[in-house]
Design a protein around this motif. Structure first.
Motif, PDB file in Angstrom:
ATOM      1  N   LYS A   1       0.802  -1.229   0.000  1.00 60.50           N
ATOM      2  CA  LYS A   1       0.000   0.000   0.000  1.00 60.50           C
ATOM      3  C   LYS A   1       0.832   1.273   0.000  1.00 60.50           C
ATOM      4  O   LYS A   1       0.480   2.235  -0.700  1.00 60.50           O
ATOM      5  CB  LYS A   1      -0.973  -0.019   1.185  1.00 60.50           C
ATOM      6  CG  LYS A   1      -2.084  -1.049   1.025  1.00 60.50           C
ATOM      7  CD  LYS A   1      -3.016  -1.053   2.229  1.00 60.50           C
ATOM      8  CE  LYS A   1      -4.108  -2.108   2.053  1.00 60.50           C
ATOM      9  NZ  LYS A   1      -5.014  -2.173   3.226  1.00 60.50           N
TER      10      LYS A   1
ATOM     11  N   GLN B   1       1.092   4.940  -2.893  1.00 55.65           N
ATOM     12  CA  GLN B   1       0.999   6.347  -2.543  1.00 55.65           C
ATOM     13  C   GLN B   1       2.072   7.208  -3.195  1.00 55.65           C
ATOM     14  O   GLN B   1       2.018   8.440  -3.101  1.00 55.65           O
ATOM     15  CB  GLN B   1       1.080   6.510  -1.017  1.00 55.65           C
ATOM     16  CG  GLN B   1       0.001   5.754  -0.268  1.00 55.65           C
ATOM     17  CD  GLN B   1      -1.406   6.144  -0.721  1.00 55.65           C
ATOM     18  OE1 GLN B   1      -1.725   7.323  -0.793  1.00 55.65           O
ATOM     19  NE2 GLN B   1      -2.238   5.157  -1.012  1.00 55.65           N
TER      20      GLN B   1
ATOM     21  N   THR C   1      -1.610   6.568  -9.648  1.00 56.28           N
ATOM     22  CA  THR C   1      -2.624   6.481  -8.598  1.00 56.28           C
ATOM     23  C   THR C   1      -3.413   7.786  -8.504  1.00 56.28           C
ATOM     24  O   THR C   1      -4.651   7.791  -8.453  1.00 56.28           O
ATOM     25  CB  THR C   1      -1.963   6.182  -7.241  1.00 56.28           C
ATOM     26  OG1 THR C   1      -1.296   4.924  -7.308  1.00 56.28           O
ATOM     27  CG2 THR C   1      -3.000   6.143  -6.129  1.00 56.28           C
ATOM     28  N   TYR C   2      -2.715   8.898  -8.516  1.00 55.09           N
ATOM     29  CA  TYR C   2      -3.370  10.200  -8.350  1.00 55.09           C
ATOM     30  C   TYR C   2      -4.071  10.647  -9.631  1.00 55.09           C
ATOM     31  O   TYR C   2      -5.081  11.344  -9.572  1.00 55.09           O
ATOM     32  CB  TYR C   2      -2.335  11.227  -7.900  1.00 55.09           C
ATOM     33  CG  TYR C   2      -1.680  10.814  -6.607  1.00 55.09           C
ATOM     34  CD1 TYR C   2      -2.343  10.947  -5.389  1.00 55.09           C
ATOM     35  CD2 TYR C   2      -0.415  10.227  -6.597  1.00 55.09           C
ATOM     36  CE1 TYR C   2      -1.765  10.537  -4.207  1.00 55.09           C
ATOM     37  CE2 TYR C   2       0.171   9.813  -5.415  1.00 55.09           C
ATOM     38  CZ  TYR C   2      -0.504   9.972  -4.220  1.00 55.09           C
ATOM     39  OH  TYR C   2       0.068   9.549  -3.037  1.00 55.09           O
TER      40      TYR C   2
ATOM     41  N   SER D   1      -7.919  16.462  -0.611  1.00 52.80           N
ATOM     42  CA  SER D   1      -7.378  15.218  -1.157  1.00 52.80           C
ATOM     43  C   SER D   1      -7.119  15.343  -2.655  1.00 52.80           C
ATOM     44  O   SER D   1      -6.116  14.832  -3.168  1.00 52.80           O
ATOM     45  CB  SER D   1      -8.338  14.059  -0.887  1.00 52.80           C
ATOM     46  OG  SER D   1      -9.603  14.300  -1.475  1.00 52.80           O
TER      47      SER D   1
END
Length: 372
Positions: free
Chosen positions: A312, A316, A321-322, A341
């Motif tokens: 995990k 990040q 991912t973003y 976020s």
């Protein structure tokens, strides 16, 4: 000639050059469509009403218990029966080995006791259909046992779904937006391969010796990639909505910000790869490795919360991912871009792009990857 006119001419020239190449049409338009359709079919699944499993029934002895169990099983709409009558064990084994049926159900021989057996092909033991049939049969056996014992269950399970997006959000929507983000990211990662060729052929050095502004040349190429990425989003969205029944809930400000930041960041990564790649093969190898690693660790096909705990933290720091989260926020969740976020994710994505571009520009300036 003004900078504006020069930019438009460079943009038009690079756009024509790119679309003259048949490989561009395939890798940037047709391949993402093929990839998305395949993954939508494999991972998209379907609603429970569409699920069907082909099964066969073996009933060694005809008795009241076996007849009752058979009657209940044959009423299940998710089970598609190979035959209307029970068959022999030998016939059922043959169908399983030949994969003519997904599973075989064997009823107990004795009137008042025994086990209901489920047989599946060893190659399909862990697939979704086998697991679904096992779960359905387990629930049915439990209910039949309660009924035989005359016991009323004290508790029952009611299942519902909740999402941060619209109430009609489905797995198809989740996967569609993930595939769109992946396609745009891959277009950036693989899109700078022409830089390797023009440097290796000496064209880049000759361009630097002309009055042409290299900044405008790069900006024209970036505009071309924005157009290509926009076409990808529109094309894949249309296929997802009309081909797979996906539901989109657009939030344009969020989508525009995520789109621009993501395209710039992944083109910067492609630019970095091109700066130290001495051949097209080396560039494609690095781009493939980066794309493959990010593909399965960025929440494209499934939520990253299901990954092992030690993996995990890796998710990040991965830029995809973003980008995926931002695209989903703009196309499905509609959560708006006035959230911490969202901006923290865009900040990390922009940081990746800035670092990649700065390092790539430094390598180009020092001429470490310049053709000799």
């Amino acid at each position: 000639m003004t900078n504006g006119k020069q930019l438009m001419k460079l943009f038009t020239a690079q756009l024509k050059t790119m679309f003259r190449e048949k490989q561009v049409w395939f890798w940037n338009l047709f391949f993402p469509v093929i990839l998305m359709v395949l993954f939508m079919i494999i991972f998209g699944g379907g609603s429970s009403s569409d699920f069907k499993a082909k099964v066969a029934l073996v009933k060694p002895q005809s008795n009241a218990a076996a007849d009752t169990l058979e009657a209940g099983l044959r009423k299940m709409p998710v089970l598609e029966w190979k035959t209307e009558q029970a068959v022999s064990r030998e016939q059922a084994d043959t169908w399983i080995k030949d994969k003519d049926v997904d599973a075989v159900i064997i009823l107990p021989q004795r009137e008042n006791a025994g086990n209901i057996q489920l047989i599946v092909n060893a190659e399909n033991e862990t697939n979704a259909t086998s697991q679904a049939v096992a779960g359905i049969l387990q629930q049915y056996v439990q209910q039949a046992s309660y009924a035989a014992a005359g016991v009323e269950p004290a508790f029952t399970l009611e299942t519902s779904v909740l999402s941060s997006g619209s109430k009609d959000l489905s797995s198809a929507d989740f996967l569609l937006t993930g595939m769109i983000a992946l396609s745009v990211a891959q277009a950036g990662l693989f899109g700078m391969v022409d830089m390797v060729e023009i440097r290796r052929s000496g064209l880049l050095k000759r361009l630097r010796m002309t009055p042409l502004s290299m900044g405008l040349y790069g900006m024209g190429g970036m505009m071309v990639r924005f157009v290509l990425s926009f076409v990808q989003i529109v094309l894949l969205s249309l296929i997802g909505v009309y081909g797979f029944g996906a539901n989109l809930h657009m939030d344009l400000p969020t989508l525009i910000v995520a789109f621009f930041v993501g395209v710039l960041a992944f083109n910067a990564l492609g630019y970095l790869f091109s700066s130290f790649s001495k051949s097209i093969e080396a560039y494609m190898g690095m781009a493939n490795i980066a794309s493959f690693l990010m593909m399965f660790l960025s929440g494209i096909f499934f939520a990253t919360s299901g990954l092992p705990d030690w993996l995990k933290p890796v998710t990040q720091v991965i830029p995809l991912t973003y980008f995926v989260e931002g695209m989903r926020g703009g196309m499905v969740y509609g959560s708006g871009f006035l959230t911490s976020s969202f901006w923290s994710g865009m900040g990390i994505l922009a940081l990746w792009g800035a670092m990649a571009f700065s390092l790539g520009a430094l390598i180009y300036r020092k001429g470490k990857a310049e053709a000799r």
